[in-house]
Motif scaffolding. Structure first.
Motif, mmCIF file in Angstrom:
data_model
loop_
_atom_site.group_PDB
_atom_site.id
_atom_site.type_symbol
_atom_site.label_atom_id
_atom_site.label_comp_id
_atom_site.label_asym_id
_atom_site.label_seq_id
_atom_site.Cartn_x
_atom_site.Cartn_y
_atom_site.Cartn_z
ATOM 1 N N GLN A 24 6.536 -2.477 -12.967
ATOM 2 C CA GLN A 24 5.114 -2.447 -12.647
ATOM 3 C C GLN A 24 4.297 -3.085 -13.760
ATOM 4 O O GLN A 24 4.603 -2.933 -14.938
ATOM 5 C CB GLN A 24 4.633 -1.008 -12.439
ATOM 6 C CG GLN A 24 3.152 -0.939 -12.074
ATOM 7 C CD GLN A 24 2.735 0.443 -11.606
ATOM 8 O OE1 GLN A 24 3.510 1.170 -11.031
ATOM 9 N NE2 GLN A 24 1.492 0.791 -11.843
ATOM 10 N N ASN A 84 -2.577 -3.310 -9.381
ATOM 11 C CA ASN A 84 -1.211 -3.063 -9.829
ATOM 12 C C ASN A 84 -0.261 -3.963 -9.063
ATOM 13 O O ASN A 84 -0.518 -4.326 -7.920
ATOM 14 C CB ASN A 84 -0.817 -1.601 -9.588
ATOM 15 C CG ASN A 84 -1.631 -0.658 -10.420
ATOM 16 O OD1 ASN A 84 -1.708 -0.804 -11.631
ATOM 17 N ND2 ASN A 84 -2.269 0.304 -9.781
ATOM 18 N N VAL A 86 4.054 -4.313 -8.360
ATOM 19 C CA VAL A 86 5.433 -3.865 -8.538
ATOM 20 C C VAL A 86 6.329 -4.947 -7.966
ATOM 21 O O VAL A 86 6.169 -5.363 -6.821
ATOM 22 C CB VAL A 86 5.707 -2.503 -7.858
ATOM 23 C CG1 VAL A 86 7.198 -2.171 -7.910
ATOM 24 C CG2 VAL A 86 4.906 -1.403 -8.534
ATOM 25 N N VAL A 104 7.361 3.183 -5.587
ATOM 26 C CA VAL A 104 6.095 3.247 -4.859
ATOM 27 C C VAL A 104 6.415 3.430 -3.385
ATOM 28 O O VAL A 104 7.202 2.657 -2.824
ATOM 29 C CB VAL A 104 5.256 1.962 -5.044
ATOM 30 C CG1 VAL A 104 3.979 2.021 -4.223
ATOM 31 C CG2 VAL A 104 4.934 1.736 -6.509
#
Length: 172
Positions: A24, A84, A86, A104
């Motif tokens: 991340q 964010n 990932v 996630v």
């Protein structure tokens, strides 16, 4: 843009919930202009350079890379937008997340899917994202939600100069 935009016709799809495990990063959009401060390219270099994909347990489709963008703030202001990211793979079970990675859970969601490429990385990706600015809610098949967006890179592609990928944009 170094070549014509290659964003092909869109398809509206409903994706079931899935779990992504990967690395991340927090992205500040204005920092992405400069390769020295940008995090997206560095994350891809780390992920592939250190073969982090091989450390993810319970992969459903080994080497099918997902780059998820979520948690947007200031989504309407390009200069101040933060979010964010990932970078990883979808897993069947996320109970043993490797150190330095996160999991996630993405809820079931409606997306507008674009078939992008072929083209050279990163240009084909940048062009695809830039082309979205010109689209209306009617083009997307709904209002863009700015909650979950992702790129999916097929597991059978290795030529960075001839890359195809799927771009999913969350819509209402």
């Amino acid at each position: 843009m170094d070549h014509p935009v290659k964003v092909n016709p869109r398809t509206t799809v409903q994706l079931d919930s899935f779990t992504l495990v990967g690395i991340q990063r927090t992205i500040i959009q204005k920092d992405e202009i400069d390769p020295q401060t940008g995090q997206i390219g560095k994350a891809f270099e780390e992920y592939y350079g250190k073969q982090l994909h091989d450390k993810i347990p319970n992969r459903l489709h080994p080497m099918r890379t997902h780059c998820l963008y979520f948690g947007y703030s200031n989504a309407q202001n390009w200069q101040e937008m933060k979010y964010n990211m990932v970078l990883g793979e979808i897993v069947s079970d996320a109970t043993n997340v490797p150190e330095g990675m996160v999991s996630v859970q993405v809820p079931a969601h409606r997306f507008c899917r674009f078939d992008c490429g072929p083209g050279s990385i990163p240009g084909v990706v940048i062009d695809a994202w830039q082309s979205l600015c010109q689209l209306t809610p009617e083009d997307f098949g709904g209002v863009r939600t700015h909650d979950y967006e992702l790129e999916v890179y097929p597991e059978d592609q290795f030529d960075k100069n001839n890359m195809k990928f799927l771009l999913y944009i969350g819509i209402q």
